[in-house]
Motif scaffolding. Structure first.
Motif, PDB file in Angstrom:
ATOM      1  N   GLY A  81     -55.813 -14.973 -20.983  1.00  0.00           N
ATOM      2  CA  GLY A  81     -56.703 -14.139 -21.747  1.00  0.00           C
ATOM      3  C   GLY A  81     -56.236 -12.907 -22.121  1.00  0.00           C
ATOM      4  O   GLY A  81     -55.161 -12.856 -22.659  1.00  0.00           O
ATOM      5  N   PRO A  82     -56.869 -11.583 -21.773  1.00  0.00           N
ATOM      6  CA  PRO A  82     -56.452 -10.462 -22.546  1.00  0.00           C
ATOM      7  C   PRO A  82     -55.578  -9.672 -21.477  1.00  0.00           C
ATOM      8  O   PRO A  82     -55.255  -8.727 -21.773  1.00  0.00           O
ATOM      9  CB  PRO A  82     -57.799  -9.590 -22.663  1.00  0.00           C
ATOM     10  N   ASN A  83     -55.648 -10.186 -20.532  1.00  0.00           N
ATOM     11  CA  ASN A  83     -54.462  -9.695 -19.281  1.00  0.00           C
ATOM     12  C   ASN A  83     -53.084 -10.265 -19.510  1.00  0.00           C
ATOM     13  O   ASN A  83     -52.713 -11.012 -19.931  1.00  0.00           O
ATOM     14  CB  ASN A  83     -55.304  -9.934 -17.774  1.00  0.00           C
ATOM     15  N   ALA A  84     -52.300  -9.111 -18.761  1.00  0.00           N
ATOM     16  CA  ALA A  84     -50.686  -9.534 -19.033  1.00  0.00           C
ATOM     17  C   ALA A  84     -50.035  -8.976 -17.742  1.00  0.00           C
ATOM     18  O   ALA A  84     -50.408  -8.241 -16.960  1.00  0.00           O
ATOM     19  CB  ALA A  84     -50.189  -8.786 -20.336  1.00  0.00           C
ATOM     20  N   LEU A  85     -49.109 -10.029 -17.456  1.00  0.00           N
ATOM     21  CA  LEU A  85     -48.638  -9.627 -16.262  1.00  0.00           C
ATOM     22  C   LEU A  85     -46.797  -9.847 -16.601  1.00  0.00           C
ATOM     23  O   LEU A  85     -46.453 -10.501 -17.401  1.00  0.00           O
ATOM     24  CB  LEU A  85     -48.518 -10.621 -15.085  1.00  0.00           C
ATOM     25  N   THR A  86     -45.852  -9.029 -16.288  1.00  0.00           N
ATOM     26  CA  THR A  86     -44.529  -8.844 -16.465  1.00  0.00           C
ATOM     27  C   THR A  86     -43.579  -9.090 -15.283  1.00  0.00           C
ATOM     28  O   THR A  86     -44.226  -8.467 -14.242  1.00  0.00           O
ATOM     29  CB  THR A  86     -43.893  -7.874 -17.332  1.00  0.00           C
ATOM     30  N   SER A  87     -42.420  -9.679 -15.098  1.00  0.00           N
ATOM     31  CA  SER A  87     -41.600  -9.567 -14.033  1.00  0.00           C
ATOM     32  C   SER A  87     -40.315 -10.309 -14.536  1.00  0.00           C
ATOM     33  O   SER A  87     -40.140 -10.447 -15.847  1.00  0.00           O
ATOM     34  CB  SER A  87     -42.202 -10.616 -12.926  1.00  0.00           C
ATOM     35  N   GLU A  88     -39.321 -10.095 -13.743  1.00  0.00           N
ATOM     36  CA  GLU A  88     -37.824 -10.622 -14.159  1.00  0.00           C
ATOM     37  C   GLU A  88     -37.936 -12.241 -13.849  1.00  0.00           C
ATOM     38  O   GLU A  88     -37.042 -12.724 -14.549  1.00  0.00           O
ATOM     39  CB  GLU A  88     -36.919 -10.037 -13.303  1.00  0.00           C
ATOM     40  N   ARG A  89     -38.784 -12.622 -12.962  1.00  0.00           N
ATOM     41  CA  ARG A  89     -38.763 -14.018 -12.619  1.00  0.00           C
ATOM     42  C   ARG A  89     -39.960 -14.744 -12.072  1.00  0.00           C
ATOM     43  O   ARG A  89     -40.837 -14.145 -11.494  1.00  0.00           O
ATOM     44  CB  ARG A  89     -37.664 -14.223 -11.497  1.00  0.00           C
ATOM     45  N   MET A  90     -40.370 -15.849 -12.803  1.00  0.00           N
ATOM     46  CA  MET A  90     -41.543 -16.533 -12.424  1.00  0.00           C
ATOM     47  C   MET A  90     -41.291 -17.838 -11.989  1.00  0.00           C
ATOM     48  O   MET A  90     -40.738 -18.858 -12.779  1.00  0.00           O
ATOM     49  CB  MET A  90     -42.755 -16.520 -13.658  1.00  0.00           C
ATOM     50  N   THR A  91     -41.832 -18.487 -10.968  1.00  0.00           N
ATOM     51  CA  THR A  91     -41.624 -19.683 -10.372  1.00  0.00           C
ATOM     52  C   THR A  91     -43.123 -20.638 -10.681  1.00  0.00           C
ATOM     53  O   THR A  91     -44.059 -19.843  -9.696  1.00  0.00           O
ATOM     54  CB  THR A  91     -40.978 -19.958  -9.217  1.00  0.00           C
ATOM     55  N   VAL A  92     -43.448 -21.572 -11.507  1.00  0.00           N
ATOM     56  CA  VAL A  92     -44.620 -22.049 -11.621  1.00  0.00           C
ATOM     57  C   VAL A  92     -44.646 -23.322 -11.088  1.00  0.00           C
ATOM     58  O   VAL A  92     -43.481 -24.243 -11.394  1.00  0.00           O
ATOM     59  CB  VAL A  92     -44.888 -22.526 -13.122  1.00  0.00           C
ATOM     60  N   ASN A  93     -45.480 -23.804 -10.316  1.00  0.00           N
ATOM     61  CA  ASN A  93     -45.750 -25.106  -9.714  1.00  0.00           C
ATOM     62  C   ASN A  93     -46.926 -25.816 -10.326  1.00  0.00           C
ATOM     63  O   ASN A  93     -47.999 -25.471 -10.266  1.00  0.00           O
ATOM     64  CB  ASN A  93     -46.255 -25.120  -8.243  1.00  0.00           C
ATOM     65  N   LEU A  94     -46.522 -26.808 -11.376  1.00  0.00           N
ATOM     66  CA  LEU A  94     -47.586 -27.266 -12.256  1.00  0.00           C
ATOM     67  C   LEU A  94     -48.395 -28.293 -11.470  1.00  0.00           C
ATOM     68  O   LEU A  94     -49.582 -28.288 -11.975  1.00  0.00           O
ATOM     69  CB  LEU A  94     -46.641 -27.965 -13.298  1.00  0.00           C
ATOM     70  N   GLU A  95     -48.095 -28.697 -10.349  1.00  0.00           N
ATOM     71  CA  GLU A  95     -48.953 -29.707  -9.600  1.00  0.00           C
ATOM     72  C   GLU A  95     -50.030 -29.053  -8.954  1.00  0.00           C
ATOM     73  O   GLU A  95     -51.132 -29.556  -8.946  1.00  0.00           O
ATOM     74  CB  GLU A  95     -48.374 -30.454  -8.703  1.00  0.00           C
ATOM     75  N   ASP A  96     -50.095 -27.741  -8.317  1.00  0.00           N
ATOM     76  CA  ASP A  96     -51.077 -27.252  -7.813  1.00  0.00           C
ATOM     77  C   ASP A  96     -51.696 -25.963  -8.578  1.00  0.00           C
ATOM     78  O   ASP A  96     -52.477 -25.271  -8.289  1.00  0.00           O
ATOM     79  CB  ASP A  96     -50.736 -27.007  -6.539  1.00  0.00           C
ATOM     80  N   GLY A  97     -51.195 -25.573  -9.703  1.00  0.00           N
ATOM     81  CA  GLY A  97     -51.499 -24.599 -10.672  1.00  0.00           C
ATOM     82  C   GLY A  97     -51.162 -23.176  -9.932  1.00  0.00           C
ATOM     83  O   GLY A  97     -52.202 -22.222 -10.178  1.00  0.00           O
ATOM     84  N   THR A  98     -49.999 -22.934  -9.410  1.00  0.00           N
ATOM     85  CA  THR A  98     -49.928 -21.490  -8.914  1.00  0.00           C
ATOM     86  C   THR A  98     -48.466 -20.970  -9.343  1.00  0.00           C
ATOM     87  O   THR A  98     -47.578 -21.738  -9.784  1.00  0.00           O
ATOM     88  CB  THR A  98     -49.740 -21.309  -7.381  1.00  0.00           C
ATOM     89  N   ALA A  99     -48.130 -19.691  -9.349  1.00  0.00           N
ATOM     90  CA  ALA A  99     -46.972 -19.270  -9.769  1.00  0.00           C
ATOM     91  C   ALA A  99     -46.411 -18.047  -8.734  1.00  0.00           C
ATOM     92  O   ALA A  99     -47.563 -17.394  -8.318  1.00  0.00           O
ATOM     93  CB  ALA A  99     -46.732 -18.784 -11.086  1.00  0.00           C
ATOM     94  N   GLN A 100     -45.302 -17.779  -8.526  1.00  0.00           N
ATOM     95  CA  GLN A 100     -44.817 -16.693  -7.990  1.00  0.00           C
ATOM     96  C   GLN A 100     -43.898 -15.733  -8.810  1.00  0.00           C
ATOM     97  O   GLN A 100     -42.887 -16.213  -9.496  1.00  0.00           O
ATOM     98  CB  GLN A 100     -43.841 -17.123  -6.930  1.00  0.00           C
TER      99      GLN A 100
END
Length: 170
Positions: free
Chosen positions: A130-149
């Motif tokens: 939405g209107p919020n933003a997060l930045t980092s150097e690496r993001m690991t997304v698990n599409l099956e459970d809908g989470t990310a690190q």
């Protein structure tokens, strides 16, 4: 005014570990069926039968269910042996955009392992919820459970008066 400053200072102090170590982010819109068919469109395709790869270049768009991944270049690695002919992994480079619902992520590169439903995005990662933003150097997304690190100097920008991204500190 003192309460506001105290609350702001507390929020800053509590966010310190998340900024230094990383943050786990909930992705409701990013969860999806990783067994759904994969559709790829691009300006050109080179198939290498020897190493079991296909290189798509130029305006590459990959769709799987509600998820869309776009990049200038995507190398698809096919499984060998029993699963031959199935996509094992996709390596996108040159500026990658991953979109699902109202959530979008951008990075320099992305590696999607189909069997595990994990997408690893690296290099100047930007996630918008939405209107919020997060930045980092690496993001690991698990599409099956809908989470990310998210790891590597995480920064969060939360627009006031909106729903904040859901973060869990480690």
């Amino acid at each position: 005014m003192f309460r506001f400053l105290t609350a702001a200072a507390t929020l800053f102090l509590l966010s310190g570990p998340a900024l230094a170590q990383g943050a786990q982010v909930a992705f409701g819109g990013m969860s999806q069926d990783t067994s759904a068919p994969v559709e790829v469109s691009a300006d050109s395709l080179q198939v290498n039968q020897t190493d079991g790869t296909a290189l798509y270049e130029g305006n590459v768009v990959i769709g799987q269910g509600e998820m869309r991944l776009a990049a200038p270049r995507v190398l698809i690695v096919y499984a060998e042996g029993e699963g031959q002919g199935r996509i094992e992994r996709m390596e996108a480079s040159g500026g990658v955009t991953l979109v699902s619902g109202d959530e979008a992520a951008e990075a320099e590169n992305a590696d999607y392992t189909i069997a595990t439903g994990v997408v690893v995005m690296t290099g100047n990662v930007l996630l918008t919820q939405g209107p919020n933003a997060l930045t980092s150097e690496r993001m690991t997304v698990n599409l099956e459970d809908g989470t990310a690190q998210m790891t590597g100097r995480v920064r969060t920008v939360i627009q006031q008066g909106t729903d904040a991204p859901q973060q869990v500190q480690e």
